[in-house]
Design a protein around this motif. Structure first.
Motif, PDB file in Angstrom:
ATOM      1  N   MET A  42      31.319  27.693  46.886  1.00  0.00           N
ATOM      2  CA  MET A  42      30.290  28.518  46.258  1.00  0.00           C
ATOM      3  C   MET A  42      30.570  28.648  44.769  1.00  0.00           C
ATOM      4  N   ASN A  43      29.561  28.419  43.958  1.00  0.00           N
ATOM      5  CA  ASN A  43      29.709  28.530  42.505  1.00  0.00           C
ATOM      6  C   ASN A  43      29.018  29.799  42.027  1.00  0.00           C
ATOM      7  N   SER A  44      29.620  30.938  42.310  1.00  0.00           N
ATOM      8  CA  SER A  44      29.039  32.221  41.914  1.00  0.00           C
ATOM      9  C   SER A  44      29.717  32.732  40.653  1.00  0.00           C
ATOM     10  N   PRO A  45      28.951  33.277  39.708  1.00  0.00           N
ATOM     11  CA  PRO A  45      29.576  33.840  38.507  1.00  0.00           C
ATOM     12  C   PRO A  45      30.537  34.977  38.820  1.00  0.00           C
ATOM     13  N   TRP A  46      30.396  35.595  39.996  1.00  0.00           N
ATOM     14  CA  TRP A  46      31.331  36.654  40.376  1.00  0.00           C
ATOM     15  C   TRP A  46      32.760  36.132  40.468  1.00  0.00           C
ATOM     16  N   LEU A  47      32.922  34.857  40.785  1.00  0.00           N
ATOM     17  CA  LEU A  47      34.259  34.288  40.939  1.00  0.00           C
ATOM     18  C   LEU A  47      34.967  34.108  39.606  1.00  0.00           C
ATOM     19  N   ASN A  48      34.224  34.197  38.512  1.00  0.00           N
ATOM     20  CA  ASN A  48      34.795  33.988  37.181  1.00  0.00           C
ATOM     21  C   ASN A  48      35.037  35.285  36.419  1.00  0.00           C
ATOM     22  N   VAL A  49      34.780  36.417  37.074  1.00  0.00           N
ATOM     23  CA  VAL A  49      34.933  37.704  36.393  1.00  0.00           C
ATOM     24  C   VAL A  49      36.310  38.294  36.708  1.00  0.00           C
ATOM     25  N   PRO A  50      37.165  38.499  35.708  1.00  0.00           N
ATOM     26  CA  PRO A  50      38.427  39.187  35.958  1.00  0.00           C
ATOM     27  C   PRO A  50      38.164  40.636  36.377  1.00  0.00           C
ATOM     28  N   LEU A  51      38.969  41.134  37.299  1.00  0.00           N
ATOM     29  CA  LEU A  51      38.762  42.498  37.770  1.00  0.00           C
ATOM     30  C   LEU A  51      38.873  43.500  36.627  1.00  0.00           C
ATOM     31  N   ALA A  52      39.801  43.276  35.713  1.00  0.00           N
ATOM     32  CA  ALA A  52      39.960  44.209  34.586  1.00  0.00           C
ATOM     33  C   ALA A  52      38.686  44.280  33.751  1.00  0.00           C
ATOM     34  N   ASP A  53      38.007  43.142  33.589  1.00  0.00           N
ATOM     35  CA  ASP A  53      36.749  43.136  32.841  1.00  0.00           C
ATOM     36  C   ASP A  53      35.664  43.889  33.593  1.00  0.00           C
ATOM     37  N   TYR A  54      35.564  43.626  34.900  1.00  0.00           N
ATOM     38  CA  TYR A  54      34.529  44.293  35.694  1.00  0.00           C
ATOM     39  C   TYR A  54      34.740  45.799  35.703  1.00  0.00           C
ATOM     40  N   GLU A  55      35.962  46.228  35.957  1.00  0.00           N
ATOM     41  CA  GLU A  55      36.234  47.661  35.996  1.00  0.00           C
ATOM     42  C   GLU A  55      36.081  48.290  34.620  1.00  0.00           C
ATOM     43  N   GLY A  56      36.477  47.560  33.589  1.00  0.00           N
ATOM     44  CA  GLY A  56      36.299  48.086  32.238  1.00  0.00           C
ATOM     45  C   GLY A  56      34.835  48.244  31.884  1.00  0.00           C
ATOM     46  N   HIS A  57      34.029  47.262  32.271  1.00  0.00           N
ATOM     47  CA  HIS A  57      32.587  47.332  32.025  1.00  0.00           C
ATOM     48  C   HIS A  57      31.954  48.502  32.769  1.00  0.00           C
ATOM     49  N   MET A  58      32.286  48.636  34.047  1.00  0.00           N
ATOM     50  CA  MET A  58      31.668  49.678  34.877  1.00  0.00           C
ATOM     51  C   MET A  58      32.083  51.086  34.460  1.00  0.00           C
ATOM     52  N   ALA A  59      33.215  51.200  33.768  1.00  0.00           N
ATOM     53  CA  ALA A  59      33.708  52.514  33.356  1.00  0.00           C
ATOM     54  C   ALA A  59      33.352  52.866  31.917  1.00  0.00           C
ATOM     55  N   LEU A  60      32.723  51.942  31.197  1.00  0.00           N
ATOM     56  CA  LEU A  60      32.419  52.192  29.784  1.00  0.00           C
ATOM     57  C   LEU A  60      31.574  53.446  29.597  1.00  0.00           C
ATOM     58  N   PRO A  61      31.855  54.247  28.553  1.00  0.00           N
ATOM     59  CA  PRO A  61      30.961  55.358  28.221  1.00  0.00           C
ATOM     60  C   PRO A  61      29.548  54.826  27.984  1.00  0.00           C
ATOM     61  N   GLY A  62      28.587  55.482  28.599  1.00  0.00           N
ATOM     62  CA  GLY A  62      27.208  55.021  28.516  1.00  0.00           C
ATOM     63  C   GLY A  62      26.809  54.144  29.681  1.00  0.00           C
ATOM     64  N   ILE A  63      27.792  53.656  30.448  1.00  0.00           N
ATOM     65  CA  ILE A  63      27.517  52.918  31.688  1.00  0.00           C
ATOM     66  C   ILE A  63      27.997  53.760  32.864  1.00  0.00           C
ATOM     67  N   GLU A  64      29.305  53.921  32.982  1.00  0.00           N
ATOM     68  CA  GLU A  64      29.928  54.859  33.929  1.00  0.00           C
ATOM     69  C   GLU A  64      29.373  54.741  35.357  1.00  0.00           C
ATOM     70  N   GLN A  65      29.154  53.497  35.772  1.00  0.00           N
ATOM     71  CA  GLN A  65      28.635  53.291  37.125  1.00  0.00           C
ATOM     72  C   GLN A  65      29.735  53.322  38.180  1.00  0.00           C
ATOM     73  N   ALA A  66      30.990  53.060  37.774  1.00  0.00           N
ATOM     74  CA  ALA A  66      32.091  53.129  38.732  1.00  0.00           C
ATOM     75  C   ALA A  66      32.218  54.543  39.288  1.00  0.00           C
ATOM     76  N   GLN A  67      32.174  55.526  38.410  1.00  0.00           N
ATOM     77  CA  GLN A  67      32.275  56.914  38.850  1.00  0.00           C
ATOM     78  C   GLN A  67      31.069  57.301  39.701  1.00  0.00           C
ATOM     79  N   LEU A  68      29.895  56.808  39.315  1.00  0.00           N
ATOM     80  CA  LEU A  68      28.682  57.096  40.079  1.00  0.00           C
ATOM     81  C   LEU A  68      28.807  56.584  41.512  1.00  0.00           C
ATOM     82  N   LEU A  69      29.238  55.331  41.671  1.00  0.00           N
ATOM     83  CA  LEU A  69      29.382  54.756  43.005  1.00  0.00           C
ATOM     84  C   LEU A  69      30.452  55.484  43.812  1.00  0.00           C
ATOM     85  N   SER A  70      31.554  55.826  43.148  1.00  0.00           N
ATOM     86  CA  SER A  70      32.620  56.560  43.832  1.00  0.00           C
ATOM     87  C   SER A  70      32.117  57.907  44.327  1.00  0.00           C
ATOM     88  N   ASP A  71      31.319  58.586  43.513  1.00  0.00           N
ATOM     89  CA  ASP A  71      30.779  59.889  43.902  1.00  0.00           C
ATOM     90  C   ASP A  71      29.818  59.764  45.084  1.00  0.00           C
TER      91      ASP A  71
END
Length: 218
Positions: free
Chosen positions: A1-30
């Motif tokens: 499978m050639n999915s772009p998800w396979l090329n995303v480092p976890l640190a980048d994904y978590e950093g993106h989801m936690a950015l001020p103004g995005i903060e979707q990681a906290q939303l999903l956790s809640d």
């Protein structure tokens, strides 16, 4: 499978989801934590578990936790983080659309911002076999936001190719697909992230089996 998800480092994904103004990681956790409190499941599965966001909020009373993700590096990090904290942890790498990915039924299935990257009509029919008779399926869908990109701009450039494969799913389409499998929608509510994006939380369950009329059998 050639999915772009396979090329995303976890640190980048978590950093993106936690950015001020995005903060979707906290939303999903809640949302996940709220579902755990509402339904008190004994077992739970998180589809698209990434690095185990929300796993730290799983109470000890839950005796079995299943995590599924397409990215093997995400799953490996989840194992490293939680193998000593969650006693009965089942982790698997794979595409939930594939019949190669399956697990014994659980009381709660959580799909948070996952259905935008799969074929809903392929995934939802698989859910009843992985859910106990009295179980619940909780989903989180991203809604269109006027003037905003579907994948928010951020300094983590590795996540930007995800914008080429994301397809927003109308809540009514998900409801229709779920009901076609026998699910009943119990709840549908709108939530807004601190970044201003809107999401729809939907809760589904299978209707109870009709009670047996014991008087008629006498």
């Amino acid at each position: 499978m050639n999915s772009p998800w396979l090329n995303v480092p976890l640190a980048d994904y978590e950093g993106h989801m936690a950015l001020p103004g995005i903060e979707q990681a906290q939303l999903l956790s809640d949302i996940f934590s709220s579902a755990l409190a509402q339904f008190s499941p004994r077992s739970v599965a998180v589809i698209g578990c990434a690095g185990g966001n929300g796993f730290d909020r799983i109470p000890p009373a839950i005796s079995r936790v299943v995590g599924v993700d397409l990215n093997p590096r995400f799953v490996a990090e989840t194992e490293a983080r939680f193998k000593d904290k969650i006693s009965n942890l089942e982790l698997m790498v794979g595409d939930i659309q594939s019949h190669e990915v399956a697990f014994a039924p659980v009381d709660l299935i959580f799909l948070g911002l996952v259905l935008e990257y799969v074929n809903v009509e392929s995934v939802i029919p698989r859910m009843p076999s992985m859910l106990t008779a009295s179980g619940h399926m909780v989903t989180v869908l991203q809604l269109p936001t006027v003037g905003d990109q579907q994948v928010s701009p951020s300094p983590f450039t590795s996540v930007q190719p995800l914008g080429e494969v994301i397809h927003l799913v109308p809540p009514v389409r998900l409801q229709s697909s779920a009901e076609a499998q026998g699910f009943v929608q119990l709840e549908s509510r709108n939530v807004v992230s601190k970044g201003g994006k809107q999401f729809q939380v939907q809760v589904f369950a299978m209707p109870p089996n009709p009670a047996v009329n014991t008087d008629a059998a006498r």
